[in-house]
Design a protein around this motif. Structure first.
Motif, short mmCIF file in Angstrom:
data_model
loop_
_atom_site.label_atom_id
_atom_site.label_comp_id
_atom_site.label_asym_id
_atom_site.label_seq_id
_atom_site.Cartn_x
_atom_site.Cartn_y
_atom_site.Cartn_z
N ALA A 168 0.83 -1.21 0.00
CA ALA A 168 0.00 0.00 0.00
C ALA A 168 0.87 1.26 0.00
N ALA A 169 1.99 1.23 0.71
CA ALA A 169 2.89 2.38 0.74
C ALA A 169 3.63 2.56 -0.58
N SER A 170 3.71 1.50 -1.37
CA SER A 170 4.46 1.54 -2.62
C SER A 170 3.60 1.95 -3.81
N ALA A 171 2.35 1.49 -3.84
CA ALA A 171 1.48 1.73 -4.99
C ALA A 171 1.01 3.18 -5.03
N ARG A 172 0.92 3.72 -6.22
CA ARG A 172 0.33 5.04 -6.37
C ARG A 172 -1.17 4.96 -6.16
N ALA A 173 -1.84 6.10 -6.04
CA ALA A 173 -3.30 6.11 -5.94
C ALA A 173 -3.90 5.46 -7.18
N GLY A 174 -4.77 4.50 -6.97
CA GLY A 174 -5.35 3.75 -8.08
C GLY A 174 -4.46 2.65 -8.61
#
Length: 260
Positions: A168-174
């Protein structure tokens, strides 16, 4: 498929050179340690087409991320691996397959945010994050005698939540997260992604038609509030014999990706 070329490696490991995707990708990996298999190939093949920046968590020798690059599913990939010897093999594999311009190995522990950042990891910077986490809790199963193999198969019961947090901390929004995991512990993986990714889609994988699923692919979108979707199970083999069904055979030969 082993190419039967061996070299001495640190820690006195013997390394094999193995062909994947019908020979399109050749990887070095320990002969006696944790070895990449079908799960890693399926994970890389499951990356959405058009992915720009990909992160492979706990990348090992880089199999899943390099599969995604070789199949044209992603433009660039960061391979996050904490074990120094394994990370060194991943770097060799990046160079050996001519992917230096598209892939980078980040040597850091995924549970340590400051160390990840210092090594080149990007907060909220990836279009897709993929992972094949250890699947035996410590104290369960038989601990592998090789420490790198044991590290890849065993972890503390609450550690899976750390993988979900890191994704979650790695992925961009969406952005997208994709995990491959044993079907028997699907509930634990769902718990690790709950509140972090929505629109979860579960693809069960079974060895044969009408057999129980043994693996699942789980995909989610960061910030989505869409409900969970459970897809029909797909069988890797037919009712008899050891051959793969045509679609999976095409994936393992490097002629197709896993669209789901």
């Amino acid at each position: 498929m082993s190419l039967d070329q061996t070299t001495d490696f640190v820690k006195h490991q013997t390394v094999t050179r193995d062909a994947f995707l019908g020979g399109r990708l050749t990887l070095s990996q320990p002969r006696n340690g944790f070895r990449a298999g079908l799960d890693s190939v399926l994970l890389g093949a499951a990356v959405p087409v058009g992915t720009g920046r990909l992160l492979d968590l706990g990348a090992g020798v880089g199999t899943a991320g390099l599969v995604a690059l070789s199949l044209g599913r992603a433009e660039r990939a960061d391979l996050l691996e904490r074990d120094a010897a394994t990370a060194a093999l991943a770097r060799d594999n990046v160079a050996g397959n001519g992917l230096e311009a598209r892939a980078k190995v980040i040597e850091a522990d995924l549970t340590m945010a400051d160390a990840r950042r210092a090594a080149g990891w990007a907060d909220n910077g990836y279009d897709a994050v993929i992972a094949n986490p250890p699947f035996f809790a410590a104290g369960q199963g038989t601990l592998a005698p090789d420490l790198t193999r044991a590290d890849a198969r065993h972890m503390e019961p609450d550690a899976l939540d750390l993988w979900g947090r890191c994704a979650a901390a790695s992925a961009r929004a969406g952005g997208t997260a994709i995990f491959i995991y044993p079907a028997e512990v699907l509930s634990a993986l769902l718990g690790a992604l709950d509140g972090r990714f929505g629109g979860l889609t579960v693809l069960p994988l079974s060895p044969r038609p009408d057999a129980p699923a043994t693996r699942i692919l789980l995909r989610g979108s960061k910030g989505s509030r869409a409900p969970l979707t459970l897809l029909a199970s797909r069988a890797l083999h037919g009712p008899e014999g050891n051959g793969f069904v045509p679609h999976f055979d095409a994936i393992f030969r490097g002629e197709a990706a896993l669209d789901w």
